[in-house]
Design a protein around this motif. Structure first.
Motif, short mmCIF file in Angstrom:
data_model
loop_
_atom_site.label_atom_id
_atom_site.label_comp_id
_atom_site.label_asym_id
_atom_site.label_seq_id
_atom_site.Cartn_x
_atom_site.Cartn_y
_atom_site.Cartn_z
N LEU A 141 23.21 -7.94 -24.79
CA LEU A 141 23.03 -5.95 -25.65
C LEU A 141 24.44 -5.33 -25.90
CD1 LEU A 141 20.38 -5.67 -22.83
CD2 LEU A 141 20.15 -4.73 -24.87
N TYR A 142 25.76 -5.84 -24.90
CA TYR A 142 26.58 -5.07 -24.98
C TYR A 142 27.03 -5.16 -26.02
CZ TYR A 142 31.41 -3.29 -24.41
OH TYR A 142 32.45 -2.52 -24.30
N ARG A 143 27.25 -6.40 -26.83
CA ARG A 143 27.44 -6.42 -28.39
C ARG A 143 27.18 -6.70 -29.16
NH1 ARG A 143 32.51 -8.76 -26.85
NH2 ARG A 143 33.09 -9.65 -24.88
N ASN A 144 26.02 -6.68 -29.36
CA ASN A 144 24.06 -6.42 -30.26
C ASN A 144 23.60 -5.34 -30.79
OD1 ASN A 144 25.76 -9.55 -31.52
ND2 ASN A 144 25.14 -10.69 -29.95
N GLY A 145 23.50 -5.22 -29.44
CA GLY A 145 21.96 -4.23 -29.34
C GLY A 145 21.02 -4.37 -28.84
N ASN A 146 19.94 -3.47 -29.36
CA ASN A 146 18.76 -3.92 -29.57
C ASN A 146 17.76 -4.08 -30.78
OD1 ASN A 146 15.78 -4.71 -30.04
ND2 ASN A 146 15.60 -4.84 -27.37
N LEU B 63 33.42 0.24 -37.99
CA LEU B 63 35.15 0.03 -37.36
C LEU B 63 35.40 -0.20 -36.19
CD1 LEU B 63 34.59 4.13 -37.73
CD2 LEU B 63 36.07 2.13 -39.58
N ALA B 64 34.99 -0.86 -35.19
CA ALA B 64 34.80 -1.93 -33.39
C ALA B 64 35.52 -2.84 -33.97
CB ALA B 64 34.17 -0.89 -33.22
N CYS C 125 27.33 -1.51 -27.45
CA CYS C 125 28.07 -1.03 -26.42
C CYS C 125 29.33 -1.44 -27.41
CB CYS C 125 28.35 -1.42 -25.24
SG CYS C 125 26.65 -1.69 -23.99
N ILE C 126 29.90 -2.44 -27.92
CA ILE C 126 30.98 -2.78 -28.06
C ILE C 126 31.58 -1.37 -29.05
CG2 ILE C 126 29.79 -3.58 -30.69
CD1 ILE C 126 31.83 -5.72 -29.47
N ALA C 127 30.80 -1.20 -29.35
CA ALA C 127 30.82 -0.26 -30.76
C ALA C 127 32.23 1.43 -30.14
CB ALA C 127 29.87 0.31 -31.77
N CYS C 128 31.47 1.63 -29.46
CA CYS C 128 33.00 2.47 -28.69
C CYS C 128 33.36 2.27 -27.81
CB CYS C 128 31.50 4.21 -27.82
SG CYS C 128 30.81 4.55 -29.00
N PRO D 51 35.85 -4.90 -27.18
CA PRO D 51 35.34 -5.80 -27.33
C PRO D 51 35.20 -6.72 -25.90
CG PRO D 51 36.34 -6.25 -29.14
CD PRO D 51 36.63 -4.49 -28.46
N SER D 52 36.59 -5.35 -25.14
CA SER D 52 36.43 -6.13 -23.71
C SER D 52 36.31 -5.02 -22.41
CB SER D 52 38.40 -7.08 -23.02
OG SER D 52 38.72 -8.23 -24.10
N GLY D 53 35.82 -4.15 -23.24
CA GLY D 53 35.00 -3.30 -22.39
C GLY D 53 36.71 -1.77 -22.13
N GLU D 54 37.49 -1.76 -22.85
CA GLU D 54 38.60 -1.54 -23.02
C GLU D 54 38.44 0.10 -23.06
OE1 GLU D 54 39.39 -3.21 -27.07
OE2 GLU D 54 37.85 -3.77 -25.19
#
Length: 230
Positions: A147-152, A12-13, A160-163, A166-169
């Motif tokens: 890790l932030y964009r793709n995880g592991n 969704l993100a 992390c981008i999911a919640c 994209p810019s940590g907003e």
């Protein structure tokens, strides 16, 4: 089921279907001017404009107002505990929370200095040691970005981008916090506290489920990367 749900959030993100709003939007019904006055007692730890100068205390500037209100309520109700914040939250009512959140969310967050790693002062070749430290920080930031964009996928650590966007907003309607330009030390402590269960005793807590699968090196890497986001 939990992994499928987190994957759905990520989809969704990325697709744009999940509403992501900027943290500088003021809280509905909150008053910035009143909030500035009410937040005066917070300045000692969080800075007059919400930009804490102490790396273990979070920056509150430009934070999503919905998240700030949620955390103040959690401290007041006792579902989140801190020797200082629990007492502070007891002294504010719902209107105070909205005003304080409106003030902090309207403030611009400060950028952090370029991150560095310690140089080995005992190294025979000082220039080589300095270059090695520079290469190490770039590797750390690259790992954190991935890790932030793709995880592991191997360890099933969600991106992390999911919640957090994209810019940590962050995501204001979902009360997910903005993370960009936050202090590295505070991020490391927070993720470590989630992992250990110190931050939340709820084993269904999303952050607990994610961080318990992360290594200490991954926590460090993603924290360093997030601190550089603007």
């Amino acid at each position: 089921m939990k992994n499928n749900w987190l994957a759905f959030l990520l989809a969704l993100a990325v697709s744009g279907a999940l509403p992501i709003l900027h943290a500088e939007e003021a809280a509905a019904g909150g008053n910035n001017t009143a909030g500035k006055d009410k937040a005066s007692s917070c300045a000692g730890c969080h800075g007059e404009d919400g930009n804490s100068m102490m790396p273990t205390f979070p920056k509150l500037a430009q934070q999503n107002s919905s998240y700030l209100i949620k955390q103040l309520q959690a401290f007041k109700e006792g579902s989140r505990n801190d020797p200082v914040m629990s007492g502070m939250a007891m002294a504010v009512n719902d209107a105070d929370m909205e005003d304080i959140a409106a003030y902090y969310s309207s403030q611009a967050i400060s950028a952090n200095p370029e991150p560095t790693l310690p140089v080995d002062d005992d190294a025979a070749d000082g220039v080589a040691a300095e270059n090695e430290a520079k290469e190490a920080i770039q590797t750390l930031l690259s790992t954190g970005s991935n890790l932030y964009r793709n995880g592991n996928l191997t360890s099933q650590v969600s991106a992390c981008i999911a919640c957090h966007g994209p810019s940590g907003e962050g995501n204001k309607p979902a009360t997910f916090p903005a993370l960009r330009s936050q202090h590295t030390d505070y991020l490391i402590k927070t993720l470590t506290d989630f992992k250990s269960g110190t931050r939340s005793k709820n084993t269904d807590n999303m952050m607990y489920m994610i961080t318990k699968k992360m290594t200490d090196d991954e926590i460090k890497a993603v924290s360093y990367y997030i601190s550089t986001m603007k």
